[in-house]
Design a protein around this motif. Structure first.
Motif, short mmCIF file in Angstrom:
data_model
loop_
_atom_site.label_atom_id
_atom_site.label_comp_id
_atom_site.label_asym_id
_atom_site.label_seq_id
_atom_site.Cartn_x
_atom_site.Cartn_y
_atom_site.Cartn_z
N GLU A 277 -3.08 6.34 -7.19
CA GLU A 277 -3.09 6.74 -5.79
C GLU A 277 -1.96 7.72 -5.47
OE1 GLU A 277 -3.70 4.53 -1.56
OE2 GLU A 277 -2.21 3.62 -2.87
N TRP A 278 -0.74 7.34 -5.83
CA TRP A 278 0.41 8.17 -5.48
C TRP A 278 0.32 9.56 -6.11
CZ3 TRP A 278 4.52 6.47 -2.33
CH2 TRP A 278 5.59 7.36 -2.20
N GLY A 279 -0.10 9.62 -7.35
CA GLY A 279 -0.18 10.90 -8.05
C GLY A 279 -1.26 11.82 -7.52
N MET A 280 -2.18 11.25 -6.74
CA MET A 280 -3.30 12.02 -6.18
C MET A 280 -3.00 12.49 -4.76
SD MET A 280 -7.08 10.35 -5.62
CE MET A 280 -6.45 9.20 -4.39
N GLU B 274 -7.51 12.22 -14.82
CA GLU B 274 -7.50 13.63 -14.41
C GLU B 274 -7.10 13.78 -12.95
OE1 GLU B 274 -11.02 15.81 -15.24
OE2 GLU B 274 -11.18 15.04 -17.30
N GLY B 275 -6.49 14.93 -12.65
CA GLY B 275 -6.20 15.27 -11.26
C GLY B 275 -4.94 14.67 -10.70
N LEU B 276 -4.15 14.00 -11.53
CA LEU B 276 -2.92 13.38 -11.03
C LEU B 276 -1.71 14.23 -11.39
CD1 LEU B 276 -3.46 9.62 -11.96
CD2 LEU B 276 -4.05 10.78 -9.84
N ARG B 277 -0.78 14.30 -10.46
CA ARG B 277 0.48 14.97 -10.75
C ARG B 277 1.29 14.12 -11.74
NH1 ARG B 277 2.79 15.47 -4.86
NH2 ARG B 277 1.84 13.39 -4.77
N ALA B 278 2.25 14.75 -12.39
CA ALA B 278 3.09 14.04 -13.36
C ALA B 278 4.43 13.72 -12.72
CB ALA B 278 3.27 14.87 -14.61
N GLY B 279 4.99 12.57 -13.08
CA GLY B 279 6.30 12.18 -12.56
C GLY B 279 6.29 10.76 -12.04
N ASP C 182 0.84 -1.19 0.00
CA ASP C 182 0.00 0.00 0.00
C ASP C 182 0.88 1.25 0.00
OD1 ASP C 182 0.90 0.44 2.61
OD2 ASP C 182 -0.90 -0.38 3.54
N VAL C 183 0.25 2.42 -0.01
CA VAL C 183 1.00 3.67 -0.16
C VAL C 183 1.98 3.90 0.98
CG1 VAL C 183 -0.77 5.14 0.94
CG2 VAL C 183 0.78 6.13 -0.78
N THR C 184 1.63 3.50 2.19
CA THR C 184 2.52 3.68 3.33
C THR C 184 3.77 2.83 3.18
OG1 THR C 184 0.58 4.04 4.71
CG2 THR C 184 2.64 3.61 5.85
N GLN C 185 3.59 1.58 2.78
CA GLN C 185 4.73 0.68 2.61
C GLN C 185 5.62 1.14 1.45
OE1 GLN C 185 2.01 -2.64 2.18
NE2 GLN C 185 2.88 -3.67 3.97
N VAL C 186 5.01 1.64 0.38
CA VAL C 186 5.79 2.10 -0.77
C VAL C 186 6.54 3.38 -0.41
CG1 VAL C 186 5.67 2.89 -3.17
CG2 VAL C 186 4.25 0.98 -2.41
N SER C 187 5.90 4.25 0.35
CA SER C 187 6.55 5.48 0.80
C SER C 187 7.79 5.16 1.64
CB SER C 187 5.56 6.32 1.61
OG SER C 187 6.17 7.49 2.08
N GLN C 188 7.65 4.18 2.51
CA GLN C 188 8.77 3.76 3.34
C GLN C 188 9.90 3.17 2.48
OE1 GLN C 188 7.84 0.70 6.24
NE2 GLN C 188 9.36 1.49 7.67
N ALA C 189 9.53 2.34 1.52
CA ALA C 189 10.53 1.75 0.62
C ALA C 189 11.26 2.83 -0.18
CB ALA C 189 9.85 0.76 -0.33
N SER C 190 10.52 3.86 -0.59
CA SER C 190 11.10 4.96 -1.34
C SER C 190 12.12 5.73 -0.50
CB SER C 190 9.99 5.90 -1.82
OG SER C 190 10.52 7.08 -2.39
N PRO D 19 6.00 12.74 -1.96
CA PRO D 19 6.80 13.47 -2.96
C PRO D 19 6.75 12.85 -4.34
CG PRO D 19 8.23 12.16 -1.54
CD PRO D 19 6.84 12.03 -1.00
N VAL D 20 6.97 13.68 -5.34
CA VAL D 20 7.00 13.24 -6.74
C VAL D 20 8.32 13.68 -7.35
CG1 VAL D 20 6.01 13.65 -9.02
CG2 VAL D 20 4.51 13.18 -7.09
N ALA D 21 8.98 12.79 -8.07
CA ALA D 21 10.21 13.13 -8.78
C ALA D 21 9.90 13.23 -10.27
CB ALA D 21 11.26 12.06 -8.53
#
Length: 284
Positions: free
Chosen positions: A270-273, A190-195, A157-165, A278-280
């Motif tokens: 999910e991540w882009g929303m 629509e509505g998602l950041r790019a990267g 999930d997003v928490t686990q991926v954030s930690q891995a990042s 952070p987004v790279a």
């Protein structure tokens, strides 16, 4: 290719096993809205004999705002019972693009603890191109119980991926096209950041496929991953736009004997929303 009923099988293999009483074939075709294709209508027009239609958007978590998230165990079990898919079955999944959405359903079965499941290499286009039999009637099905042994380690999930990042202990590998990964191309939703997720590597899923949409050989797959800077001695989290093509990366990893991988189900949808992660941009 070497047939493996736990990862990938050829059209020859499927043709030879089509009459096996414990074989279940699933049409898991799915397309982005801009593809202009109707997967269910195509199934009703023609499919591999005996195939059932697996609706990726319907057999999902209706409680989530994110697209086609993995369904709750109870829902998966009830849908499979209704489709006559269960314990003791060898499952083969294909799609109408060649090799696009079938690996997602392969991953779902693995997530639910069913190991005897494979993707049809080259999918329905290859099957049709070879003049193999098709039918337009749905099969008569009998209820079948599916025992689920949920495999937590196959999903993140997003928490686990954030930690891995942040920690960099697990490689994050993104299956989207390079322009989307860099942030140069807009997202289809629509509505998602790019990267991309900071620290992620980019292996566009089509770089793992031949021109006929079959999967490259294990040696070629290894070369593609290593060429993208993926450390194949480390665990991997696969990601993409919405959790569909990330499973192609997982299938490819499994083909080269790398079984320490998991799929980020929310992926960029999910991540882009999420405003707090952070987004790279640019290359990895």
């Amino acid at each position: 290719m070497s047939d493996d009923p736990k990862t990938l099988v050829s059209t020859d293999w499927l043709a030879n096993h089509l009459k096996d009483p414990d074989l279940r074939v699933l049409d898991a075709s799915w397309y982005l809205p801009d593809a202009g294709r109707d997967a269910r209508a195509e199934y009703h027009a023609a499919h591999v004999p005996g195939a059932r239609f697996f609706d990726i958007d319907e057999i999902s978590d209706a409680r989530s705002d994110l697209p086609h998230m993995a369904p709750p165990v109870e829902k998966f079990m009830s849908r499979m019972r209704r489709m006559g898919v269960g314990d003791g079955h060898q499952i083969v999944v294909y799609d109408g693009a060649g090799l696009l959405s079938a690996p997602r359903v392969w991953w779902l079965f693995k997530l639910m603890g069913h190991r005897d499941v494979a993707v049809l290499d080259g999918g329905f286009p290859k099957w049709q191109a070879e003049g193999r039999p098709t039918e337009d009637l749905a099969p008569v099905v009998k209820d079948r119980h599916l025992t689920v042994r949920y495999q937590n380690q196959l999903v993140r999930d997003v928490t686990q991926v954030s930690q891995a990042s942040k920690l960099g202990t697990t490689q994050i590998v993104d299956a989207r096209a390079a322009a989307r990964f860099r942030g140069d191309a807009p997202e289809p939703r629509e509505g998602l950041r790019a990267g991309h997720i900071p620290g992620a590597r980019n292996v566009p899923f089509n770089t793992l496929l031949n021109t006929d949409q079959t999967m490259k050989s294990p040696d070629q797959l290894r070369t593609v991953f290593e060429g993208a800077g993926v450390d194949l001695s480390a665990p991997v989290i696969t990601s993409c736009g919405s959790g569909i093509t990330a499973a192609i990366l997982g299938l490819a990893l499994e083909r080269i004997g790398h079984d320490r991988w998991s799929l980020y189900d929310g992926s960029w949808a999910e991540w882009g929303m999420f405003p707090t992660v952070p987004v790279a941009t640019g290359d990895a």
